[in-house]
Structure formats: structure tokens, C-alpha cells
Write a protein that holds these residues in place. Structure first.
Motif, mmCIF file in Angstrom:
data_model
loop_
_atom_site.group_PDB
_atom_site.id
_atom_site.type_symbol
_atom_site.label_atom_id
_atom_site.label_comp_id
_atom_site.label_asym_id
_atom_site.label_seq_id
_atom_site.Cartn_x
_atom_site.Cartn_y
_atom_site.Cartn_z
ATOM 1 N N GLN A 1 0.735 -1.231 -0.076
ATOM 2 C CA GLN A 1 -0.165 -0.488 0.097
ATOM 3 C C GLN A 1 0.780 1.544 -0.099
ATOM 4 O O GLN A 1 1.492 1.089 0.943
ATOM 5 N N ARG A 2 1.021 1.868 -1.174
ATOM 6 C CA ARG A 2 1.599 3.406 -0.794
ATOM 7 C C ARG A 2 0.445 4.126 -1.356
ATOM 8 O O ARG A 2 -0.470 4.516 -2.267
ATOM 9 N N TYR A 3 0.692 5.846 -0.807
ATOM 10 C CA TYR A 3 -0.020 6.560 -1.069
ATOM 11 C C TYR A 3 0.675 7.316 -1.626
ATOM 12 O O TYR A 3 1.977 8.331 -2.508
ATOM 13 N N GLN B 1 3.040 9.417 5.167
ATOM 14 C CA GLN B 1 1.903 8.701 5.557
ATOM 15 C C GLN B 1 2.214 8.491 6.802
ATOM 16 O O GLN B 1 0.822 7.564 7.636
ATOM 17 N N MET B 2 2.912 6.738 6.121
ATOM 18 C CA MET B 2 2.941 6.463 7.805
ATOM 19 C C MET B 2 3.798 6.962 9.220
ATOM 20 O O MET B 2 2.840 6.244 10.078
ATOM 21 N N LEU B 3 4.470 7.601 9.102
ATOM 22 C CA LEU B 3 5.092 9.070 10.028
ATOM 23 C C LEU B 3 3.051 8.947 10.600
ATOM 24 O O LEU B 3 3.028 9.461 11.947
ATOM 25 N N GLU B 4 2.732 9.911 9.782
ATOM 26 C CA GLU B 4 0.974 10.376 10.588
ATOM 27 C C GLU B 4 0.018 9.291 11.438
ATOM 28 O O GLU B 4 -0.827 9.408 11.956
ATOM 29 N N ASN B 5 0.597 8.036 10.000
ATOM 30 C CA ASN B 5 -0.221 6.772 11.019
ATOM 31 C C ASN B 5 0.407 6.302 12.364
ATOM 32 O O ASN B 5 -0.423 5.846 13.222
ATOM 33 N N GLN B 6 2.175 6.167 12.933
ATOM 34 C CA GLN B 6 2.806 6.137 14.382
ATOM 35 C C GLN B 6 1.653 7.264 14.563
ATOM 36 O O GLN B 6 1.248 7.119 15.779
ATOM 37 N N LEU B 7 1.816 8.503 14.942
ATOM 38 C CA LEU B 7 1.377 9.334 15.243
ATOM 39 C C LEU B 7 -0.215 9.607 15.869
ATOM 40 O O LEU B 7 -0.167 9.394 17.557
ATOM 41 N N PHE B 8 -0.648 8.976 15.220
ATOM 42 C CA PHE B 8 -1.769 8.900 15.319
ATOM 43 C C PHE B 8 -1.679 7.929 16.116
ATOM 44 O O PHE B 8 -2.661 7.313 16.998
ATOM 45 N N PHE C 1 6.040 -8.167 10.445
ATOM 46 C CA PHE C 1 6.141 -7.688 11.845
ATOM 47 C C PHE C 1 6.824 -6.645 12.228
ATOM 48 O O PHE C 1 7.428 -6.656 13.089
ATOM 49 N N GLU C 2 6.903 -5.594 11.386
ATOM 50 C CA GLU C 2 7.258 -4.159 11.672
ATOM 51 C C GLU C 2 5.497 -3.678 12.342
ATOM 52 O O GLU C 2 4.622 -4.112 11.669
ATOM 53 N N PRO C 3 5.970 -3.208 13.189
ATOM 54 C CA PRO C 3 5.132 -1.854 14.199
ATOM 55 C C PRO C 3 4.770 -1.472 12.633
ATOM 56 O O PRO C 3 4.980 -0.379 12.110
ATOM 57 N N PHE C 4 2.932 -1.454 12.873
ATOM 58 C CA PHE C 4 2.541 -0.729 12.086
ATOM 59 C C PHE C 4 2.013 -0.237 10.651
ATOM 60 O O PHE C 4 1.792 0.355 9.840
ATOM 61 N N PHE C 5 2.801 -1.738 10.410
ATOM 62 C CA PHE C 5 2.553 -2.026 9.168
ATOM 63 C C PHE C 5 1.121 -2.815 9.157
ATOM 64 O O PHE C 5 1.350 -3.628 9.599
ATOM 65 N N GLU D 1 -7.456 -1.616 5.592
ATOM 66 C CA GLU D 1 -7.946 -0.566 5.433
ATOM 67 C C GLU D 1 -7.920 0.514 6.858
ATOM 68 O O GLU D 1 -7.732 -0.847 8.072
ATOM 69 N N ALA D 2 -7.947 1.431 6.925
ATOM 70 C CA ALA D 2 -7.660 2.557 8.377
ATOM 71 C C ALA D 2 -8.935 2.475 9.140
ATOM 72 O O ALA D 2 -10.158 2.255 8.624
ATOM 73 N N GLY D 3 -8.733 2.425 9.923
ATOM 74 C CA GLY D 3 -9.627 2.162 11.108
ATOM 75 C C GLY D 3 -10.346 0.449 11.590
ATOM 76 O O GLY D 3 -10.709 -0.101 11.773
#
Length: 810
Positions: free
Chosen positions: A502-504, A542-549, A724-728, A732-734
Motif C-alpha cells: 500500500q502506497r500513497y 502517511q506512515m509517520l502520520e499513522n504512527q502519530l495517530f 512484523f514491523e510496527p504499524f505495518f 483499511e484505515a480504522g
């Protein structure tokens, strides 16, 4: 040595012959020398064999450049022997006409070998001239007189190449017999000089037309035919007819007239040539060239400086070109011609770009003009390779203009060279821009694809320039086509699956108005919209934003967990106290058993709350909090399945627990159960209704291996290393935080185990996934004093055979 001797003798003879020197130095006034020079230099392009060698045998620009100086130099070298031979004949007082001096010199010097060499050389030159001339004339007659009215039918039984060769051989034979008949007609009544002079003047009438083809594009066939007819008529009446008829048989006064014509032949040359050129110019100025004539002229050019036709061929691939040409040429000939054109243009066989197919069509017409002539080849291409009437290519052909400017780069000077340098600078700036940039024209054809775009998409610019964006590789074709049709100039953080990941991307576009051109190549007032687009990879942001979220969510969960722990802690402590008191004060065994179960469950609730608080604060559990105990994998799997089956979706999936009840591991049952819940839940999410999720174990003396297998869609190999990476997450979102497998990895690592994934399980259908967990096996002799044993596990241990207590492999 002989040539040096002859030249030195010529110099001595000139010094001793004052009369001859005076004659040479006498000013030339009215004599045929001007006409002779004109005939000599014009023969380079108007004589059939000269035209054939200079133009037909040299199709590329480099060969023409070499021939432009090498061929005149060759003729000059040949003419150097003429003064020597002429002087030798005069010096020896040979009783022959000058054209036979080469043979008479050997006879006069009594050297037969020199006569034989001269004869063989003359015969060789005459034979070569006959061969080249008949080849040239046969090709002209075949292409312009025969092929417009007849050509071989295309079928599997007829080889067009062989049929054309046979027909050309027949024409060559007919030309040689006609020339021999012409010789018999005159029966040596006239000298070779007279015959050659008449022939040269007749062929000279082609000079105005040839010069117009090279230097005056406005000339047309009406003017050429009128001028050629007038010039040939004057030549016919004044030179050829008197040569063919013995006028002395009719009237003696005509003989005087004939002699006068022969004496003034050089005036006849300029008279016929002047009438010819005048009519060509005048009639061409008052008439217009027909489209068929213009197209045939363009087909004969080596490289057309402009493109008069910017439409799209109806054939969309080289294979369709071959199929369409099979009707007039046959399948074998069509395949050969298409392959030859592809080789000439250095194109791939799977070419589909419209601008490349236009070049292929033009090249095919040029190649076929060598077989059938320009008129017939144009008719074949127009009939069987028509343009697509529904799609007009109205934008400027930038790719063609770029190639032409590159080829003329070394020839530009002054302002043109400065503009070309500026063009190169801007082009390189866009190409090396660190941002992914591309542009399309009004027909959605790619005109620019810079290096950053190639790196981002993995598609080289040479493969997409001129290609319609809908023909790009997936998923870029869908993304770019969809965005190109939108009115909004910006598209932010569009999610796209590239290579299973998944890429943005964010895309921006701007409209650029460019002047359109009509089918004749002229710039019109209509404007066609071109688009310039900028593509940004926003995946990392987007990944940084997801991690922050997710961090914010974890903080909220931590606060909630702390509150829950505080609120639940008091009643759980009271329940625990009551259960302990009940267990101590009661005399009934059933009551004490219930009290023990209550104590176990309160401890379990306490540990769940503590795990939730710890995970919410750090994202992972702490090793020092772990407590080693004997855990039954079969019991943990049963309990995890029971919890998951409470969901309606999970109840539609069949679970199969094939774990052996004697496969025990050392660890924290609560955490191992959390691992099983995570993995089984993921297997359920990947499965369809009525699919099966099976779990089974295998063991050796020191390790127990647990395999969780589903029948779902599988996991692409390209993302297996990131599972096994965190936040990967691929959800879908949510619907997923990307922390479940990361937490699973940490728990397995705490237990000194390992976990790996294999997918797909079914290599044919590309379905199914296996998660394989290896954990240290519980060894009874090393834990006999261990008090931390789950009741269910304790019961399982008590019921085991003695052989299993010794670590026997099942």
C-alpha cells in the motif's frame, strides 16, 4: 612509368608546336564548348545509369554526402586520360576518328598487347554501362509504367519477389534487344560521336524536372510534362528525325539544312532547354500539385523534414500491420516487409505507440516504393493500412521534431544554434528534476517522462514516450487515466497498491495550451489542451502520520486502561479476599474448588489489565514481567477458538484443532494465548465462509512447533519481510493498527522462540498461509518443583504416560 613518359612527351610536343599552342590560347567565342560542359555535368543526374548509381544505390544521407564529391572525382580521374590519348593519336597521325585512338595507338606502335588491353578495357566499360543502364531503365519502366496497371496477385503460391525479378529480367532483355535494333537501324551510317551527341541532348531534357525535384518544391507534374514535351519536340524535329532519315534521297536542299543543324547543335541545346525550363516554371506557378503527387514525393524522400499527416493508423500494433498487408502482398512477403521496416527503424516487434506506428507506416511505404514504385506503394498503403477516421492526431509531433533537431544539431548556427541550446537546457532541466514529472497531449499520449518518474514507477521513458496512458502497466494506467479525467487539479494522498504494498501518492496537474496543426501540417487557430502532471510519493509521510495517530490512540488507551485498572482493582481485590476467605473457612470440597476457580479468574483479570496498561505505555510487554509456567498448547488453542467464535463472522469459519495434548511448552499462558488470538483472528480475516483454519503441532526433544494454516488469499512475497514491523498493515484505515504481529513477534522472542510465515501454501491456486511458531518444550524433570502450573495444564501433565515425561518425540 608509361603514363609519366607519355605526359613528358606531351609537354615536349607542346613546346615544339607553336601553332598548336596558339590555337589553344586563342579566345573561344562562338563554339559548342559551353554546351559540351553542360552535357558533361548534367549527365551526372540525368543519365539513367548515373541517376541509378547516385540516388537509387545511396538511400541514406551519409552515402549521398559521400557520393556528392566521390562520384564527380571519379569522373574527373577518368577524364584525365583523354588529353593524353588525343595527343598520342595526333602525334602518331592515326587514320581513325578520335573515339578509336585507344585501339589505334597499339597498332601504330606495333604492340598487339596494348591493343588487346585497350579492347578488353573498352569492352568491359561498355558491358558495365549496358548492365547499369538496363538495370536503371528496367526499374523505372517497372515502377512507373508496368506496376500502375499490373502487379502479381498475392497468394501462398506466388512469391512476389521472384515474380518481380522475372519481370525485371524480361524488361532488361527487351531493352538490350531494342538497343541492338537501334544499332541495326543506323547500320554504322553515323559516327559514335554523332549518335552520342543526339542521345545526350535528348536525355538533357530531364534536367529541368530533376532540378525542380531537388530544389523547387512548388513544381508539379503538369509543368514537368509540358516542358518535357516541348523540349523533346524540338529535339525530335531538329536532331533525331534528320539522323534517322536519309534526306539526300528526297531533296538536296534538305541536306544543306541538315548540315546546318549539325553545325549549330549547341544552339539547339539551349533552345530546347530554354523552352523546357520556361514551361516548367510558368505552368507550375499557375497550377497546384495534387495530394497524391505530394504524398508520392514525400514517400521518395530519405527523411521527410515535415509531417504532412498527423493522424493515427487504424492498425494498433505491428502484428496488425502484417495481417493487413497480407491481403495485397501475401503473408510471407508482408512478414518480410514489416520485419525489414522494423529493422530499419530499430523498433521492437511489440510496438504499440501511435507515433512509432506512424513512422512504421511511412517506412513501409518507402520500402514498397522500391518494389512497386511510389504510386502503387502509396495506393497499397492507403487502401490496406488506412488512417483511423475517428481519431485525428492534431498535436505537434514533438518526438519527431526532437529527432530532427538532434540530427541537425551540428548544422545549426547563429540564433538557431542558441535556441537549440536553450531547448536542450530546458529539456535536461525537466528530465533531471528530482520530482516525478510527465506530460500528455490532447490524445492522452505521453510526451515527457523524466528520470524521477521512471525511478518512481519502474517504467523506462523509452517504453512510454508516445504511448497512450491507458496502455501503461497496472496500476499506473488506472491512476493516471482517472486523475486525467478529473476536473480537480489536485489529488491528495491517493492510496494505491504497488507490488502488493500500500502506497500513497499526491498528484497535481496543470493545463498547457499548445497550437494544433491540421492534416497539411499548417498551424491552425484551434488550441488543444496538454497536461503537465507532478507525482509525489507520500507513503513515508502517511506512515509517520499513522504512527502519530496510533501513538495518540495508545496514549488514550493507556489513560483508559489506567482508569479501568483503578476502577476494576478495588472490586477484584474484594472478590479475591472473599474467595480466599471462603476457601479457608469452608469445609466442603466443592465450595473450596469454586473458591480456587474464582481466585484463578481474578488473577487472570488482574494480569490482563496489567498487560493492557504495560502495552499501552510502551507498545510491547516487558520481559521481566513474564512468568514461566507449563502451558498446554491444545488447551490454549481451544480457549482462543472459543473466544473468537463469539463473533458472527468467525462462526462461519471451520476451526480444526489438531494439537496434541501432550505438547507442552514453558512460558506465560496469558501471552501465548494472546499470540494465538492474534494469529487465528488474522487467519479468519483472510478466509471466506466455510473455509477451514487448522492448527497442529509437532515436537522433538527440545522444541514444539505449532502451525496455523488457513485457506485464504495468501500474502504476497514482497511484503512478507515487513509483516512484523510496527504499524505495518494491509487492512483499511480504522480496521487494523499494524501492532498485532509486532506484539506477537515480541512475545515469541520473550519465550526464546521463533516465528515465520510461508505463503502461498497451494502453489497452483496461490492461496493459503502458514504461520509456524517454534517454542522451547517443557521438560518435566527440570520443573518438578514448579508451582506455577495452570490447572488445566496440571491435569494434562498428570494424565500423560510415563514415556512422555521422559521427552519422547511424538
Amino acid at each position: 612509368m608509361l603514363l609519366v613518359y607519355e605526359i613528358s612527351g606531351l609537354e615536349l610536343w607542346l613546346h615544339s608546336s607553336n601553332d598548336n599552342i596558339a590555337t589553344i590560347q586563342k579566345p573561344i567565342e562562338d563554339s559548342p564548348w559551353r554546351s559540351m560542359l553542360l552535357l558533361f555535368f548534367a549527365s551526372v543526374i540525368v543519365m539513367p545509369h548515373m541517376f541509378h548509381i547516385t540516388f537509387t544505390e545511396n538511400r541514406d544521407e551519409h552515402s549521398l554526402n559521400v557520393a556528392s564529391w566521390a562520384f564527380p572525382l571519379f569522373l574527373l580521374v577518368l577524364s584525365l586520360a583523354v588529353p593524353v590519348l588525343t595527343w598520342a593519336g595526333i602525334k602518331l597521325n592515326l587514320p581513325f576518328s578520335p573515339e578509336y585512338y585507344a585501339l589505334g595507338i597499339g597498332r601504330a606502335l606495333d604492340k598487339p598487347w596494348l591493343t588487346v588491353v585497350s579492347f578488353v578495357g573498352s569492352l568491359t566499360a561498355a558491358s558495365g554501362l549496358i548492365i547499369v543502364t538496363t538495370l536503371a531503365l528496367s526499374s523505372m519502366i517497372l515502377n512507373h509504367l508496368v506496376m500502375p496497371f499490373w502487379r502479381p496477385k498475392a497468394n501462398l503460391d506466388v512469391d512476389i519477389y521472384r515474380a518481380l525479378v522475372r519481370l525485371k529480367r524480361l524488361l532488361i532483355s527487351a531493352l538490350i534487344m531494342t538497343a541492338y535494333g537501334f544499332y541495326l537501324l543506323f547500320d554504322s551510317q553515323h559516327s559514335l560521336y554523332s549518335l552520342g551527341l543526339v542521345a545526350f541532348v535528348g536525355v538533357l531534357q530531364l534536367l529541368p524536372g530533376a532540378l525542380c525535384v531537388l530544389y523547387w518544391p512548388k513544381a508539379n507534374h503538369y509543368g514537368f510534362i509540358a516542358g518535357l514535351s516541348a523540349g523533346c519536340l524540338i529535339w525530335l524535329v531538329t536532331m533525331l528525325v534528320p539522323l534517322m532519315i536519309d534526306i539526300s534521297l528526297y531533296n538536296q536542299s534538305l541536306v544543306v539544312y541538315q548540315n546546318m543543324l549539325y553545325d549549330n547543335w549547341h544552339r539547339i541545346v539551349f533552345l530546347s532547354l530554354g523552352a523546357n525550363a520556361g514551361l516548367v516554371v510558368v505552368i507550375s506557378l499557375f497550377t497546384r500539385m495534387r495530394p497524391v503527387e505530394a504524398s508520392a514525393a514525400a514517400a521518395c524522400q530519405v527523411e521527410s523534414p515535415t509531417r504532412s499527416n498527423r493522424r493515427i493508423p487504424i492498425a494498433s500494433s505491428t502484428y496488425e500491420f502484417q495481417e493487413m498487408l497480407s491481403k495485397p502482398l501475401g503473408s510471407i512477403t508482408a512478414a518480410k516487409e514489416v520485419q525489414k521496416a522494423l529493422c530499419d527503424l530499430n523498433m521492437r516487434e511489440d510496438e504499440t505507440r501511435p507515433h512509432a506506428l506512424r513512422r512504421l507506416r511511412e517506412r513501409l511505404e518507402k520500402n514498397l516504393s522500391g518494389l512497386f514504385g511510389p504510386t502503387v506503394s502509396h495506393g497499397i498503403v492507403e487502401t490496406f493500412l488506412p488512417w483511423d477516421q475517428q481519431k485525428d492526431y492534431v498535436a505537434q509531433d514533438i518526438h519527431f521534431m526532437e529527432s530532427r533537431l538532434e540530427s541537425y544539431h551540428s548544422k545549426l548556427s547563429g540564433l538557431a544554434a542558441e535556441l537549440d541550446s536553450l531547448r536542450r537546457y530546458h529539456r535536461d532541466t525537466l528530465d533531471k528534476l528530482p520530482l516525478a514529472l510527465f506530460s500528455v497531449d490532447a490524445n492522452q499520449e505521453v510526451m515527457l517522462w523524466n528520470q524521477a518518474m521512471s525511478k518512481m514507477t519502474g517504467i523506462d521513458a523509452s517504453k512510454v514516450v508516445g504511448l497512450n496512458i491507458r496502455h501503461l502497466a497496472s496500476p499506473w494506467n488506472e491512476l493516471l487515466c482517472q486523475f486525467s479525467s478529473l476536473d480537480n487539479p489536485h489529488l491528495h494522498k491517493h492510496k494505491l497498491e504497488v507490488g502488493g504494498t500500500q502506497r500513497y501518492f499526491s498528484i497535481h496537474k496543470a493545463m498547457v495550451e499548445a497550437p494544433a496543426s491540421d492534416t497539411s501540417g499548417n498551424i491552425s487557430g484551434n488550441l488543444s489542451d496538454n497536461k503537465v502532471m507532478l507525482l509525489e510519493d507520500r507513503t513515508e509521510n502517511q506512515m509517520l502520520e499513522n504512527q502519530l495517530f496510533h501513538s495518540e490512540r495508545l496514549a488514550s488507551i493507556g489513560q483508559l486502561a489506567a482508569g479501568v485498572a483503578h476502577e476494576i482493582g478495588n472490586p477484584i481485590t474484594a472478590i479475591d479476599s472473599l474467595a480466599q476467605e471462603l476457601k479457608i473457612l469452608s469445609d466442603e470440597s466443592d465450595t473450596r474448588e469454586v473458591a480456587s476457580q474464582m481466585l484463578d479468574q481474578t488473577q487472570r483479570v488482574t494480569r490482563i489489565v496489567q498487560t493492557l496498561v504495560s502495552y499501552a505505555h510502551s507498545g510491547q510487554t516487558r520481559h521481566e514481567d513474564s512468568k514461566s509456567a507449563v502451558v498446554s498448547l491444545k488447551h490454549c488453542v481451544d480457549e482462543a477458538i472459543s473466544l473468537l467464535q463469539l463473533s458472527h463472522k468467525n462462526s462461519q469459519v471451520r476451526f480444526e484443532n489438531l494439537c496434541h495434548h501432550d505438547h507442552l511448552v514453558a512460558g506465560d499462558q496469558q501471552k501465548i494465548q494472546q499470540v494465538l488470538i492474534n494469529l487465528i483472528a488474522n487467519a479468519v480475516d483472510a478466509s471466506k465462509a466455510n473455509d477451514k483454519v487448522s492448527l497442529h503441532t509437532a515436537a522433538n526433544a527440545h522444541t514444539v512447533t505449532l502451525t496455523i494454516e488457513d485457506q485464504g488469499h495468501g500474502i504476497p512475497p514482497c511484503i512478507q519481510d515487513r509483516l512484523f514491523e510496527p504499524f505495518f498493515t494491509t487492512k483499511e484505515a480504522g480496521k487494523g493498527t499494524g501492532l498485532g504481529l509486532a506484539l506477537t513477534w515480541n512475545i515469541i522472542e520473550e519465550h526464546f522462540g521463533s516465528i515465520r510465515v510461508e505463503s502461498p501454501v497451494n502453489k497452483v491456486l496461490k492461496t493459503g498461509t502458514q504461520f509456524i511458531i517454534s517454542l522451547p518444550r517443557y521438560e518435566a524433570e527440570n520443573h518438578s518443583a514448579n508451582k506455577n502450573i495452570d490447572p488445566a495444564t496440571r491435569e494434562s501433565i498428570a494424565s500423560r504416560p510415563e514415556s512422555m515425561m521422559e521427552g519422547e518425540v511424538l
